[in-house]
Every structure is written in C-alpha cells, then in structure tokens.
Design an enzyme around this catalytic site. Structure first.
Site, mmCIF file in Angstrom:
data_model
loop_
_atom_site.group_PDB
_atom_site.id
_atom_site.type_symbol
_atom_site.label_atom_id
_atom_site.label_comp_id
_atom_site.label_asym_id
_atom_site.label_seq_id
_atom_site.Cartn_x
_atom_site.Cartn_y
_atom_site.Cartn_z
ATOM 1 N N ASN A 8 -4.185 7.022 -0.222
ATOM 2 C CA ASN A 8 -3.764 5.521 0.395
ATOM 3 C C ASN A 8 -2.633 5.783 1.046
ATOM 4 O O ASN A 8 -1.379 5.861 0.724
ATOM 5 C CB ASN A 8 -3.732 4.576 -0.820
ATOM 6 C CG ASN A 8 -3.368 3.180 -0.241
ATOM 7 O OD1 ASN A 8 -3.365 2.881 0.864
ATOM 8 N ND2 ASN A 8 -2.792 2.309 -1.092
ATOM 9 N N LYS A 10 -1.261 3.513 3.022
ATOM 10 C CA LYS A 10 -0.779 2.160 3.072
ATOM 11 C C LYS A 10 -0.258 1.833 4.618
ATOM 12 O O LYS A 10 -1.132 2.438 5.341
ATOM 13 C CB LYS A 10 0.452 1.964 2.375
ATOM 14 C CG LYS A 10 0.339 2.575 0.939
ATOM 15 C CD LYS A 10 1.264 2.339 -0.170
ATOM 16 C CE LYS A 10 1.097 2.845 -1.333
ATOM 17 N NZ LYS A 10 1.864 2.278 -2.492
ATOM 18 N N HIS A 90 -5.796 -3.913 -4.275
ATOM 19 C CA HIS A 90 -4.558 -3.047 -4.564
ATOM 20 C C HIS A 90 -3.453 -4.155 -4.816
ATOM 21 O O HIS A 90 -3.504 -5.017 -4.468
ATOM 22 C CB HIS A 90 -4.218 -2.235 -3.287
ATOM 23 C CG HIS A 90 -3.105 -1.255 -3.634
ATOM 24 N ND1 HIS A 90 -1.795 -1.572 -3.559
ATOM 25 C CD2 HIS A 90 -3.211 -0.025 -3.582
ATOM 26 C CE1 HIS A 90 -1.116 -0.554 -4.077
ATOM 27 N NE2 HIS A 90 -1.856 0.484 -4.058
ATOM 28 N N GLU A 92 -0.578 -4.490 -4.313
ATOM 29 C CA GLU A 92 0.366 -4.880 -3.002
ATOM 30 C C GLU A 92 -0.599 -5.914 -2.317
ATOM 31 O O GLU A 92 0.277 -6.874 -1.776
ATOM 32 C CB GLU A 92 0.438 -3.636 -1.979
ATOM 33 C CG GLU A 92 1.422 -2.651 -2.855
ATOM 34 C CD GLU A 92 1.380 -1.315 -2.256
ATOM 35 O OE1 GLU A 92 1.006 -0.886 -1.182
ATOM 36 O OE2 GLU A 92 2.306 -0.549 -3.110
ATOM 37 N N GLU A 160 -4.144 1.312 -11.888
ATOM 38 C CA GLU A 160 -2.900 1.531 -11.411
ATOM 39 C C GLU A 160 -1.781 0.643 -11.925
ATOM 40 O O GLU A 160 -1.748 -0.677 -11.545
ATOM 41 C CB GLU A 160 -2.808 1.300 -9.829
ATOM 42 C CG GLU A 160 -3.869 2.226 -9.213
ATOM 43 C CD GLU A 160 -3.337 2.421 -7.589
ATOM 44 O OE1 GLU A 160 -3.231 3.569 -7.210
ATOM 45 O OE2 GLU A 160 -3.244 1.472 -6.993
ATOM 46 N N GLY A 166 4.587 3.926 -6.629
ATOM 47 C CA GLY A 166 5.867 4.309 -5.755
ATOM 48 C C GLY A 166 7.171 4.535 -6.346
ATOM 49 O O GLY A 166 8.360 4.278 -5.671
ATOM 50 N N SER A 205 2.456 7.331 -8.959
ATOM 51 C CA SER A 205 3.320 8.306 -8.889
ATOM 52 C C SER A 205 2.595 9.644 -9.147
ATOM 53 O O SER A 205 3.291 10.521 -9.961
ATOM 54 C CB SER A 205 4.573 8.026 -9.925
ATOM 55 O OG SER A 205 5.094 6.952 -9.049
HETATM 56 C C1 PEP Z 1 -0.900 3.550 -4.560
HETATM 57 O O1 PEP Z 1 -0.527 3.414 -3.240
HETATM 58 O O2 PEP Z 1 -2.190 3.326 -4.935
HETATM 59 C C2 PEP Z 1 -0.159 4.413 -5.269
HETATM 60 C C3 PEP Z 1 -0.568 4.862 -6.554
HETATM 61 O O3 PEP Z 1 1.196 4.970 -4.670
HETATM 62 P P1 PEP Z 1 2.114 6.279 -5.124
HETATM 63 O O4 PEP Z 1 1.028 7.221 -5.431
HETATM 64 O O5 PEP Z 1 3.208 6.168 -4.125
HETATM 65 O O6 PEP Z 1 2.624 5.751 -6.517
#
Ligand code: PEP
Length: 245
Positions: A8, A10, A90, A92, A160, A166, A205
């Site tokens: 992803n 973003k 998601h 976000e 998640e 992040g 992460s």
């Molecule tokens: C994500 O954007 O869904 C995500 C898991 O980001 P990251 O891997 O940067 O933590």
C-alpha cells in the site's frame, strides 16, 4: 490458497516510481505467491502495464457506481483501469474520513459487485488493546464490515493493529497468532465454509527483517505492507520470505 504480498503506497509515488513495480515483477516473474501493489489513484492506469507479474489495486472506492461525488472513484471505474483489487476500511480512511463499519461494508459490496477483490482492513487501537478489548473490537469490525456475499475468491481480510501501522512497533507473535485464529473462527461462524480459504493478511511495520517470523504464524496468509513496499529493494525480501514460508 495462494498467499498474498500486498503493498500500500498510500499518498506516495509519482510516475518515476513505476520502475519499482517493473523491478519487482522482473525479480519475481515466476512467483509462487500473488504480488500486489496499490499505488495512488493517478498511477493506476500506468501501473497496470508496469509488469505482468504484479497485480494492481486501488486504496479506496466509493460505495456507489456513479454519481455526484466530487473527488471520489467508483469500483467500476477502478475495474476499468485494469486494476483487480481495492483496499477498503484502512485505518487511515476510518480515522481521516470517519469511515464506519457500515460504510466499509457498502464499499466492499460495491467492489465485489464490480468484479474486484476487496481487501477489508480491521484492527484495534492501542487503547483497545490496553483495555483488553482487542477481540471484541475485531468481532465488531468483522460483523459490521464484511458483507454476507464475501467469499475466499472475492475477499481478503487484513488484520492491522492501528498502533503498529507506520510505527515500527509490532505485536508479539503470540498476539498475532491469537488475533488471526480468532478472525478465522469468527469468519467461519459468519460466512461458513468459504472462510477456511479466505486469505488473512497481517499488516503493521512488516519488514524484511521480521517477515519470516510473522509468516510462520498459523493463519497468516500474507502481508499488507506500507512503508517497506515503496521500493523494490525493501519489498523483495518480504516476498521472498512469504514464498519460503
Ligand atoms: C499499511 O499501510 O497498511 C501499513 C501496514 O503500513 P506500514 O507497513 O508502514 O506499517
């Protein structure tokens, strides 16, 4: 089931970054897992032709097929680009745009109706976890966000934890195992036999250095990767770890 390594991007990436998709495709031209990149919307069409070995998805869709919704993109429009997946719900989007489980459910339904594979994201906040509410929150999100029409072919679930996205923080392997086993059990009660083959991704992460341990956890069928999917150099070891799992 074929496992899935999903990236992803973003709100990152311009045309010069399409080369990363081409590089990943060249490095994994006979991959034993599915590889997906979800770039920002303006790159969907060129991304589709960047590599025949990398599937392309969008990061959100509107619940309606068309209409007066300035700035939005519908699932049929995403399908028209040649993309085959879309991420919905998601964290976000849930935080920045106030998306509720009911809205995510409607978006997932629209995605599947348009012939796309929906990746439905769920996950607890740190406060939920500290309150011992993680499994209750996951149950509520699954019940509310996953439509009754979801099948293993049309739908992927991404677990998640919001606090792991992040941040460089990840749950313990036991915590991931508990969440994924719970999700499988809940989906089986909710959807029936199709849940056995539905892909459950871990996200938060994931990096080359922790991927192999995470992929060894039961009911982890791949990953949704943010930061480490932006470059072929960082994403490649995660794909390799998934192939070796
Ligand atoms: C994500 O954007 O869904 C995500 C898991 O980001 P990251 O891997 O940067 O933590």
């Amino acid at each position: 089931m074929r496992k899935l390594a999903a990236g992803n991007w973003k709100m990152n990436g311009t045309q010069s970054d399409l080369a990363q998709i081409t590089q990943i495709g060249a490095a994994f031209d006979a991959a034993s897992v599915d590889i997906l990149i979800c770039p920002p919307a303006q790159l969907l069409i060129p991304a589709v032709t960047a590599s025949p070995h990398v599937a392309i998805g969008a990061q959100d869709c509107h619940a309606s097929a068309s209409g007066a919704h300035t700035g939005d993109m519908s699932a049929p429009q995403i399908h028209d680009t040649g993309a085959t997946y879309v991420i919905v719900g998601h964290s976000e989007r849930r935080t920045d745009h106030g998306e509720t489980d009911a809205m995510v459910n409607a978006k997932a339904t629209a995605a599947v109706d348009a012939g796309l594979i929906a990746i439905i994201c769920i996950g607890e906040t740190l406060q939920d976890r500290d309150n011992g509410a993680t499994l209750n929150v996951l149950a509520q999100q699954l019940t509310g966000s996953v439509p009754a029409l979801a099948t293993a072919q049309s739908t992927v679930i991404a677990y998640e934890p919001v606090w792991a996205i992040g941040t460089g923080l990840i749950p313990t392997l036991d915590q991931i195992a508990q969440a994924h086993a719970f999700i499988r059990e809940h989906l089986t009660a909710q959807l029936g036999a199709t849940a056995a083959d539905m892909r459950l991704l871990y996200g938060g992460s994931v990096k080359g250095s922790n991927a192999a341990d995470i992929f060894a956890v039961p009911h982890v069928d791949g990953a949704l990767v943010g930061g480490a999917s932006l470059s072929a150099q960082d994403f490649a070891p995660i794909i390799t770890a998934l192939q070796n799992a």
